[in-house]
Design an enzyme around this catalytic site. Structure first.
Site, PDB file in Angstrom:
ATOM      1  N   ARG A 143       0.838  -1.192   0.000  1.00 11.67           N
ATOM      2  CA  ARG A 143       0.000   0.000   0.000  1.00 11.67           C
ATOM      3  C   ARG A 143       0.876   1.247   0.000  1.00 11.67           C
ATOM      4  O   ARG A 143       1.776   1.352   0.823  1.00 11.67           O
ATOM      5  CB  ARG A 143      -0.860  -0.057   1.270  1.00 11.67           C
ATOM      6  CG  ARG A 143      -2.042   0.801   1.256  1.00 11.67           C
ATOM      7  CD  ARG A 143      -2.898   0.430   2.434  1.00 11.67           C
ATOM      8  NE  ARG A 143      -2.346   0.938   3.694  1.00 11.67           N
ATOM      9  CZ  ARG A 143      -3.107   1.305   4.719  1.00 11.67           C
ATOM     10  NH1 ARG A 143      -4.416   1.206   4.626  1.00 11.67           N
ATOM     11  NH2 ARG A 143      -2.577   1.726   5.832  1.00 11.67           N
ATOM     12  N   ASP A 150       0.857  -1.891  12.372  1.00  8.73           N
ATOM     13  CA  ASP A 150       1.289  -2.417  11.072  1.00  8.73           C
ATOM     14  C   ASP A 150       1.631  -3.899  11.217  1.00  8.73           C
ATOM     15  O   ASP A 150       2.617  -4.254  11.870  1.00  8.73           O
ATOM     16  CB  ASP A 150       2.502  -1.618  10.575  1.00  8.73           C
ATOM     17  CG  ASP A 150       2.868  -1.999   9.150  1.00  8.73           C
ATOM     18  OD1 ASP A 150       3.103  -3.201   8.900  1.00  8.73           O
ATOM     19  OD2 ASP A 150       2.894  -1.106   8.288  1.00  8.73           O
TER      20      ASP A 150
END
Ligand code: PRP
Ligand code: URA
Length: 208
Positions: free
Chosen positions: A103, A199
């Protein structure tokens, strides 16, 4: 939400707490993730079809079963790798493809960099593995690629999904069922899931 299965058990809630806790060390994080991934694999396995086969026990011949369809696991690199071992242990006959999608942290758009998938996707049950379904951009791009390669029976497996990601995937690929261990509240302004776990790739691989 349609086509969404949230697997739940006290053990999963306990392990989800380890995953969320920012103080959890890498080895505990990986172990908790691995245990939830087993649960996901078992739940998704309920979707598999069987064919019968004869089996000879030490005492007599009886009817046993084998998986009818080829199963293909497709982790989305990197974080998806964290789910592979548990799924392989539960489905040792599975083949494994890889999709590299990262991303872009500014635009939140998926950027692809690697693809390698087994043959015969058109007759396989294909399971996309990625712990996080956030905006849904990465999962949707992975599904679009797999469909282009012939896949027509796809399942999305994740640990934590945001409502935004589930909606995007259902909008772009309404036939794909989503299995998750948790449906979280929302995304923040940076596209991170709240309350989430941060994350997933960085926490799994120690790249924080
Ligand atoms: C994370 C995660 C998903 C993606 C989810 O990967 O593992 O692939 O973000 O976000 P989205 O639903 O908004 O697309 P990331 O891009 O951080 O790459 P990494 O696995 O290499 O850390
Ligand atoms: N990717 C992650 O690893 N975590 C999030 O919360 C969103 C995307």
């Amino acid at each position: 939400m349609k086509n969404l299965t949230i697997i739940d058990s006290p053990l999963i809630r306990r392990d989800m707490t380890y995953l969320r806790d920012k103080e959890t060390k890498e080895y505990q994080f990986r172990l908790a993730l691995r245990r939830i991934a087993y649960c996901l694999a078992i739940e998704i396995g309920k979707e598999f079809q069987l064919s019968e086969r004869e089996v000879v026990t030490p005492l007599e011949t009886t009817t046993g079963h084998r998986l009818k369809q080829q199963i293909v696991l497709v982790p989305v690199l990197r974080a998806g790798l964290s789910l592979v071992n548990s799924f392989i242990e539960m489905i040792p006959e599975a083949k494994v493809g890889h999709i590299g999608i990262q991303r872009d942290e500014q635009t939140l758009q998926p950027v692809d960099y690697y693809y390698k998938t087994p043959k015969n996707l058109d007759v396989s049950k294909v399971i996309i593995l990625d712990p996080m379904l956030a905006t849904g951009g990465s999962a949707s791009a992975a599904a679009a690629f797999l469909k282009k390669r012939g896949a027509n029976d796809i399942i999305m497996a994740c640990l934590i999904a945001a409502p935004e990601g589930v909606r995007k995937l259902q909008n772009d690929h309404p036939e794909i069922p989503v299995f998750t261990a948790q449906l979280d509240r929302q995304l923040n302004e940076n596209g991170y899931i709240l309350p989430g776990l941060g994350d997933a790739g960085d926490r799994t691989f120690g790249t924080l």
